[in-house]
Design an enzyme around this catalytic site. Sequence first.
Site, PDB file in Angstrom:
ATOM      1  N   GLU A   1      -3.718  -7.587  -5.323  1.00 14.58           N
ATOM      2  CA  GLU A   1      -5.126  -7.146  -5.362  1.00 14.58           C
ATOM      3  C   GLU A   1      -5.919  -7.864  -6.450  1.00 14.58           C
ATOM      4  OE1 GLU A   1      -5.259  -2.875  -5.651  1.00 14.58           O
ATOM      5  OE2 GLU A   1      -4.961  -2.646  -3.499  1.00 14.58           O
TER       6      GLU A   1
ATOM      7  N   GLU B   1      -0.964  -2.149   2.174  1.00 13.47           N
ATOM      8  CA  GLU B   1      -0.813  -0.875   1.455  1.00 13.47           C
ATOM      9  C   GLU B   1      -1.726   0.169   2.064  1.00 13.47           C
ATOM     10  OE1 GLU B   1      -1.680  -0.782  -2.730  1.00 13.47           O
ATOM     11  OE2 GLU B   1      -0.735  -2.712  -3.085  1.00 13.47           O
TER      12      GLU B   1
END
Length: 674
Positions: free
Chosen positions: A152, A311
Amino acid sequence: MTARELKVPGIAYGGDYNPEQWPEEVWAEDVRLMREAGVTMVSVNIFAWALLEPKEGAYDFSRLDRILALLHENGIAADLATPTAAPPAWFFRAHPDALPVDRDGRTLSYGSRQTFCPSSPAYREAALRIARVLGERYADHPAVVMWHIHNEYGCHNAECYCDTSAAAFRVWLRQKYDDDLAALNHAWGTTFWSQWYYDWDEIIPPRPTGAVPNPTHQLDWRRFCSDALLSLCKAEREVLREAAPSTPATTNFMVMYNFDKLDYWRWAPELDIVSNDHYLQSTDPESQIDIALSGDLVRSLAGGRPWLLMEHSTGAVNWQPVNRAKTAGELRRNALAHVARGADGIAYFQWRAAKAGAEQWHSAMLPHAGTDSQIWRDVVRLGADLRSLAEVRGSAGVAEVAIVWDWSAWWAVELPSQPSGEVRFQDLVRAWYEPLWRSGVAVDFVRPDADLSPYKLVLAPSLYLVDDEGAANLTGFAEAGGTLAVGFHSGAVDENGHVRLGGYPGAFREALGVRTDELFPLLPGESVDLAGLDEGAAGEVWSERMALAGAEPIATYASGPLHGVPAVTRHTHGSGTAWYVATRPDPTTLASLLDRIRDEAGVKPVRETPEGVEAVLRRGPDADFLFLINHGDQVAEVEVSGAATELLTGGGVEGRAVRVAPGDVVVVREPRDG
Ligand code: GAL
């Protein structure tokens, strides 16, 4: 684009696996339970840097060797991460200059993750070094099927205001403006407030200052920050590609509510496989719409190709003010909704719920309670569901509607000192997306300069900033016979954020056949009546004094200072139609307006379904896969084409309709003739 495909069969299933956080005795149970749940791929090593490289240049791969061997022995593939999102403490002690500085000038400490300056040469060197050593060591490892670059990007450190970042910003600007400082001064409009720069070294990040900072300065800063992280991602990708030329690489995006830091249109083409993380907002009562929107956007970023959900959560997260658990069936509906929107892999943060650390209250596939738990039963069931959807892999979406999405336009419209601070890009896009979702209309997202030929209808709910090329592309689409609908305050400024003169909405004025001479934004909570649409229709947020210049009025303001002025217009432009929606209609009114616009454009829903039943189609080479998700509390019957089969149950379909129980998901395979 590339031959670097994911070599995991069917729909990949798994999550982040952090065995280094547990004693080794636990690992055997982990893999046994992974097999029980049907896990096929896990992401490992994401935050393991401190253990892999205990001191600079000294490595200990023994634990990772054992983890990868264990996974391989158990037939579980590894998405092997470079651990660069969390540099160890020793790194920052040796390189304190690599710590990031926030907007207020505070240097942040290490002690969590992503506490590095994206422009730090020391960080870049250390990150590429560990990526290279890792890449070379595991290039041919039979468990490794994909590189997971970093984690991320920009989640915590997208903007660093330190002097190193300032210098890197200047390098980026010199490149952008061909070393021509006068060109930068003109682009930024620096004659205003005595901001003219005489030396590149005078330019600094838009740090807090007395009054409003220069808007173009802020805009270029946002672009630079996105590019600075992208440059790190590309550098890691190159190192890994050198080591393992045929292994695909991804990095997990955050196309979700409120993360606006990275221009993912620039990122996506750099990756072999696009992947995304998606979390529900506890405060969103209809998060199924957020999942759909995010999935459509990610699929579009991936160029229509399948992508991976890297995710999401089995239950509550730990980072919202109150972290809501999922209700019965929600885990399954959420996961299958991502598959419906094109995901070829479903993964969670994380495999085993942590006992210690900042995320100890985050849900996982294996909860604190162990296997005697609802989450575990749901996780096992989902594994079986995904196995029965194996043939869906590789199938694509089909949409006749495109929504324009642009990060520069988002950044620009939310800068300070706008006509209204109430205009929020993502809210507007969601407001226009919602009625399409409710009607079961498939949507792609596009850049303003995208090829629009596959679409009948193009919507630009909020496109404040648009360059000439993008504007010409959109208006050309209408001219050539398409239907274009534009939301208020669009086309207002060019790529530098300079107002397009002569009346609003600047770039779209001619195509829309209107001309506005003054904006009348509404106060928070204020609304204006609209005549010509539904009974009781009202507009919020925005109004403007618009005159017709060829368009026909569809609605007019029926109260307030603009009584009688057009609020919604329709214009024949070339052989197509261009609509202008100069306010934010209340949700019911916007829904019926968009129904009308898409009816006129000849756009059909994927399938007629009862209210609350989401219908999404993935198209395979010889069959369509119809996903039906019942978010309501009534049994629904939905028509399907002949010879259909139900994939999740493996059964045939009696007659021409399937039943979808409340809260349930049905996936139907419909063969296509010829
Ligand atoms: C993501 C992150 C994961 C984990 C998760 C918790 O943003 O990539 O490492 O922190 O959030 O929801």
